[in-house]
Design a protein around this motif. Structure first.
Motif, PDB file in Angstrom:
ATOM      1  N   VAL A 199       0.842  -1.189   0.000  1.00 36.93           N
ATOM      2  CA  VAL A 199       0.000   0.000   0.000  1.00 36.93           C
ATOM      3  C   VAL A 199       0.885   1.250   0.000  1.00 36.93           C
ATOM      4  N   LEU A 200       0.637   2.143  -0.945  1.00 37.47           N
ATOM      5  CA  LEU A 200       1.330   3.430  -1.001  1.00 37.47           C
ATOM      6  C   LEU A 200       0.507   4.453  -0.236  1.00 37.47           C
ATOM      7  N   VAL A 236       6.259  -2.128 -10.457  1.00 39.31           N
ATOM      8  CA  VAL A 236       4.808  -2.240 -10.606  1.00 39.31           C
ATOM      9  C   VAL A 236       4.414  -3.632 -11.084  1.00 39.31           C
ATOM     10  N   ARG A 237       5.152  -4.168 -12.025  1.00 39.81           N
ATOM     11  CA  ARG A 237       4.842  -5.515 -12.523  1.00 39.81           C
ATOM     12  C   ARG A 237       5.037  -6.568 -11.436  1.00 39.81           C
ATOM     13  N   HIS A 238       6.053  -6.382 -10.608  1.00 34.38           N
ATOM     14  CA  HIS A 238       6.340  -7.356  -9.544  1.00 34.38           C
ATOM     15  C   HIS A 238       5.157  -7.494  -8.584  1.00 34.38           C
ATOM     16  N   LEU A 298      -1.054  -4.003  -5.395  1.00 31.66           N
ATOM     17  CA  LEU A 298      -0.410  -2.726  -5.114  1.00 31.66           C
ATOM     18  C   LEU A 298      -1.460  -1.621  -5.228  1.00 31.66           C
ATOM     19  N   LEU A 299      -1.716  -0.933  -4.105  1.00 29.31           N
ATOM     20  CA  LEU A 299      -2.760   0.095  -4.056  1.00 29.31           C
ATOM     21  C   LEU A 299      -2.153   1.467  -3.787  1.00 29.31           C
ATOM     22  N   ASN A 300      -2.860   2.486  -4.266  1.00 25.99           N
ATOM     23  CA  ASN A 300      -2.492   3.874  -3.992  1.00 25.99           C
ATOM     24  C   ASN A 300      -3.758   4.667  -3.732  1.00 25.99           C
ATOM     25  N   ALA A 352     -11.315  11.963  -3.454  1.00 29.43           N
ATOM     26  CA  ALA A 352     -10.136  11.102  -3.451  1.00 29.43           C
ATOM     27  C   ALA A 352     -10.496   9.765  -4.080  1.00 29.43           C
ATOM     28  N   THR A 353      -9.475   9.100  -4.615  1.00 25.22           N
ATOM     29  CA  THR A 353      -9.662   7.822  -5.292  1.00 25.22           C
ATOM     30  C   THR A 353      -8.632   6.817  -4.805  1.00 25.22           C
ATOM     31  N   VAL A 354      -9.092   5.642  -4.397  1.00 26.35           N
ATOM     32  CA  VAL A 354      -8.194   4.503  -4.178  1.00 26.35           C
ATOM     33  C   VAL A 354      -8.181   3.692  -5.461  1.00 26.35           C
ATOM     34  N   HIS A 355      -6.978   3.346  -5.927  1.00 24.27           N
ATOM     35  CA  HIS A 355      -6.884   2.620  -7.192  1.00 24.27           C
ATOM     36  C   HIS A 355      -5.755   1.602  -7.147  1.00 24.27           C
ATOM     37  N   PHE A 356      -5.870   0.601  -8.000  1.00 25.71           N
ATOM     38  CA  PHE A 356      -4.743  -0.286  -8.231  1.00 25.71           C
ATOM     39  C   PHE A 356      -3.670   0.482  -8.994  1.00 25.71           C
ATOM     40  N   VAL A 357      -2.416   0.169  -8.702  1.00 23.42           N
ATOM     41  CA  VAL A 357      -1.308   0.841  -9.367  1.00 23.42           C
ATOM     42  C   VAL A 357      -0.918   0.070 -10.629  1.00 23.42           C
ATOM     43  N   THR A 358      -0.804   0.812 -11.729  1.00 26.07           N
ATOM     44  CA  THR A 358      -0.297   0.270 -12.985  1.00 26.07           C
ATOM     45  C   THR A 358       0.875   1.135 -13.427  1.00 26.07           C
ATOM     46  N   GLU A 359       1.406   0.848 -14.594  1.00 27.21           N
ATOM     47  CA  GLU A 359       2.590   1.579 -15.048  1.00 27.21           C
ATOM     48  C   GLU A 359       2.273   3.033 -15.416  1.00 27.21           C
ATOM     49  N   GLU A 360       1.006   3.363 -15.616  1.00 30.60           N
ATOM     50  CA  GLU A 360       0.620   4.758 -15.877  1.00 30.60           C
ATOM     51  C   GLU A 360       0.457   5.493 -14.553  1.00 30.60           C
TER      52      GLU A 360
END
Length: 217
Positions: free
Chosen positions: A89-90, A102-104, A109-111, A139-147
């Protein structure tokens, strides 16, 4: 039948107010996740003190000790994986993560970002919302991707923009909502209710809308 709690590693760079909300959530009697370690790229980050006060393992890994982002992120992965987390969690971690990192941790992985994504990716979100004349913010909780700030949304908290709001007053009200929705999203994941499939999110086996689950503050 009881299930093991989900081990969560939290990454921070600053004071750790969202970290504190997660620590408080993990301390609840019915909690289904455990904050097993807090890692910061800044040894002076007050969030590390919050974690130590709660009896949580803390580690400082300074990005300044590494020649580039790639070598820092590899060291960070090594440190995180020592704790065998189910979720990373970030929480105010002010570093742009490499694609390798991010791929690992893809899908775990959340932000949390202080805007109603996809609006206002990046910094200064509250002032940008005011400058645009927005009637609501949040505010938004989201999964982390490469973008950067571009991963699929899990949950959004929306609040009205009040007459006379400044960036500071708006930020303070958004932060209250952050402290509510972040532990909620982590709990959903810990219970196995939440998952990322490609570029979308499922909650309880049903796809969420692009804006995620919405709460109104």
């Amino acid at each position: 039948m009881s299930r093991d709690k989900c081990n969560v590693v939290v990454l921070i760079s600053g004071s750790g107010t969202n970290l504190q909300a997660l620590i408080d959530g993990a301390a609840a009697a019915d909690a289904d996740f455990n904050v097993c370690a807090v890692i910061s790229n800044k040894a002076e980050a007050y969030g590390l003190t919050r974690a130590r006060d709660a009896g949580i393992n803390t580690v400082a890994v300074s990005h300044r000790d590494f020649a580039d982002r790639e070598s820092f992120d590899r060291a960070l992965i090594e440190e995180i994986d020592r704790h065998q987390p189910g979720l990373v969690v970030l929480a105010g971690f002010m570093r742009i993560l490499t694609p390798e990192f991010v791929r690992h941790y893809s899908g775990r992985l959340l932000n949390i970002h202080p805007s109603l994504l996809p609006k206002y990716q990046g910094l200064h979100t509250h002032q940008r919302a005011l400058d645009a004349g927005d009637r609501e913010h949040g505010a938004t909780v989201h999964f982390v991707t490469e973008e950067l700030d571009g991963g699929p949304a899990i949950i959004q908290a929306r609040i009205p923009v009040e007459p006379g709001d400044s960036a500071d007053t708006l930020a303070a009200r958004v932060q209250i909502q952050e402290h509510f929705i972040y532990p909620m999203a982590v709990s959903w994941f810990a219970r196995g209710r939440l998952r990322m499939l490609d570029d979308r999110v499922e909650l309880d086996g049903e796809p969420l809308p692009r804006s995620g689950y919405t709460v109104t503050g």
